[in-house]
Design a protein around this motif. Sequence first.
Motif, short mmCIF file in Angstrom:
data_model
loop_
_atom_site.label_atom_id
_atom_site.label_comp_id
_atom_site.label_asym_id
_atom_site.label_seq_id
_atom_site.Cartn_x
_atom_site.Cartn_y
_atom_site.Cartn_z
N GLY A 75 23.55 49.86 34.66
CA GLY A 75 23.85 48.49 35.34
C GLY A 75 22.96 47.43 35.03
N ALA A 76 23.25 47.12 36.50
CA ALA A 76 21.74 46.47 36.76
C ALA A 76 20.91 46.89 38.21
N GLY A 77 21.60 47.97 37.99
CA GLY A 77 19.79 48.86 38.61
C GLY A 77 20.56 49.19 40.37
N THR A 78 21.39 48.47 40.46
CA THR A 78 21.94 48.85 42.21
C THR A 78 22.07 49.99 42.70
N GLU A 79 22.03 50.23 43.73
CA GLU A 79 21.93 51.81 44.27
C GLU A 79 23.12 52.63 43.53
N ALA A 80 24.45 51.75 43.83
CA ALA A 80 25.83 52.31 43.28
C ALA A 80 25.89 52.52 42.17
N ASP A 81 24.72 52.14 40.78
CA ASP A 81 24.45 52.10 39.89
C ASP A 81 24.09 53.60 39.14
N TRP A 82 23.16 53.48 40.45
CA TRP A 82 22.26 54.75 40.19
C TRP A 82 22.71 56.22 40.02
N ARG A 83 23.57 56.03 40.95
CA ARG A 83 24.42 56.73 41.49
C ARG A 83 26.00 57.26 40.31
N SER A 84 25.95 56.43 39.95
CA SER A 84 26.64 56.75 38.55
C SER A 84 26.48 56.77 37.36
N ALA A 85 24.79 56.62 37.39
CA ALA A 85 23.91 57.48 36.14
C ALA A 85 23.76 58.83 37.03
N GLY A 86 23.69 59.50 37.54
CA GLY A 86 23.44 60.38 38.77
C GLY A 86 24.46 61.57 38.02
N ALA A 87 25.55 60.77 38.84
CA ALA A 87 26.77 61.68 38.43
C ALA A 87 26.91 62.58 36.56
N ALA A 88 26.86 61.14 35.87
CA ALA A 88 27.19 60.90 34.87
C ALA A 88 25.45 62.21 33.83
N LEU A 89 25.06 61.94 34.43
CA LEU A 89 23.46 62.58 33.11
C LEU A 89 23.92 64.05 33.95
N TYR A 90 24.58 64.57 35.33
CA TYR A 90 24.35 65.81 35.96
C TYR A 90 25.64 66.17 34.55
N ARG A 91 26.60 65.69 34.47
CA ARG A 91 27.57 66.53 33.25
C ARG A 91 27.10 66.07 32.05
N ALA A 92 26.57 65.61 31.52
CA ALA A 92 25.60 65.37 29.96
C ALA A 92 25.02 66.80 29.90
N ALA A 93 24.53 67.07 30.98
CA ALA A 93 23.17 67.61 31.02
C ALA A 93 23.56 69.20 31.36
N VAL A 94 24.63 69.11 32.35
CA VAL A 94 25.07 71.29 32.56
C VAL A 94 24.31 71.94 32.27
N ARG A 95 25.16 71.90 30.65
CA ARG A 95 24.91 72.66 30.47
C ARG A 95 22.82 73.17 30.22
N GLU A 96 22.01 72.59 30.32
CA GLU A 96 20.99 72.36 29.72
C GLU A 96 20.35 73.27 30.87
N PRO A 97 18.95 73.84 30.78
CA PRO A 97 19.07 75.04 32.50
C PRO A 97 17.71 74.00 32.57
#
Length: 486
Positions: A75-97
């Motif tokens: 998004g605009a790169g705010t802390e809240a945007d990065w928090r959303s990105a982090g949560a989404a990344l975890y779920r997208a990569a959850v099967r990766e070691p």
Amino acid sequence: MLNIRLSTTGGAPAALALPVSPDGLVPVEAPVAGAIAAEAAAFVEDADHSGAAGAVQVLPRPQDRPRRLLLVGIGAGTEADWRSAGAALYRAAVREPALSVALPGSVEPAALRGLAEGMLLAGYRFRLAAEKADGGPALRRVTVLVDAPERFETALGVANAVASATYLARDLTNMPSQEKSPAWFAARVAREANRLSGLKLRVREPRELAEEGFGGILAVGGGSPRGPRLVELGWRPRGARRHVVLVGKGITFDSGGISIKPRDGMKLMRKDMGGAAAIIAATLGAAALNLPVRVTALAPLAENMPSGSAYRPGDVVRHYGGRTSEILNTDAEGRIVLADALAYAVRRLNPDLLVDLATLTGANAVALGKRTAALYSDNDELAGELTAAASAAGERMWRMPLTDDYLESLASDVADAANVGDGGAGSVVAALFLREFTGVARDRWAHLDMSAPSWIETNEGELVKGATGWGVRTLLRWLESVGEQS
């Protein structure tokens, strides 16, 4: 808990995440091969990636390293945007070691804090069932690629401490009530407090509660064979100039008592101590972060059960300090235990600021929905600070009116007040009931009715189905600011 580390090099990761803004792929400082960057940029353009915070598109590369590119919107790169990105990344990569995440060179440490909190909080799990061999997440390690790791170490440490405190609040709230008696809760707090230095703990058992006049806690807990407790946990760093007292409702199970709840209203009542969980976890978090503010947490704990020894509609309860309440509904028990703790805080602890958190009313959800807590305070500055802290932390609250007109609905012929009103506005009336116990601290008190946002039915952002740990992040942000003002 997920292990997140900082590095300038990423080797050859199996999965690599790259940031995307609404303008396209964001250049990163980490050494990413030019061919990979060009491939990712072309994919982003062709796939019409929105760049919205938390939007993830995956580019498989089965014959190459990395095998998968995760293109995550910031998004605009705010802390809240990065928090959303982090949560989404975890779920997208959850099967990766393992996963590597490349950050732009221009980001501030707040972005790393948001990313880490999002990943850590989304990675929370609470399970009592036996795990199948393939039942858990594979992702255990995340490497964040930055140009100067030392610039981000503090932010990562704060994110870990905040997530750890939130995990504890979630664990306490999720725990089934057959295990979670007041004594069990107090013992768990003692175990956690022993892991940190500078904390002082006192647990009052029923005999001490009776000797000192905590009639509200004793009344609510009187129907259960598992007696009530009052947990007092203190963090007092050297040189602290301000004293914050946090009070949290700790009903370890709420049947409604004699005014018994229907089944649907009872089945999630293991969460009725979410306020106590939040204030205890936040105090432990303040100690872990060495925040320069004195904090005392008061958790009145009781199990509200129907039995021959339970308190009854029509009873008059004498609280700590002498004020009395006529009980018209034994299912309005949270305010009865909180009243004792608030009165004790004012009379004995001399707080500069006094805040209580409680899963207090269903009326909160009717007014504000399931993601927003109700805030009540006569202090504009305190209300503003708490609202700002909640916004920064990714939690929400909305200030509601403390209207004196509703006080008359709490009138009683035999006591100082009744414990419920007869004119609706249930969340407002509950706050007014509590305000009468704040005495000389009334002008520096705030009440947070957080019943609805304490629980969520589906995974959403950094929240995981079940207990949310609501309030821990807000309180730690606020305590940070209070410490800075000292």
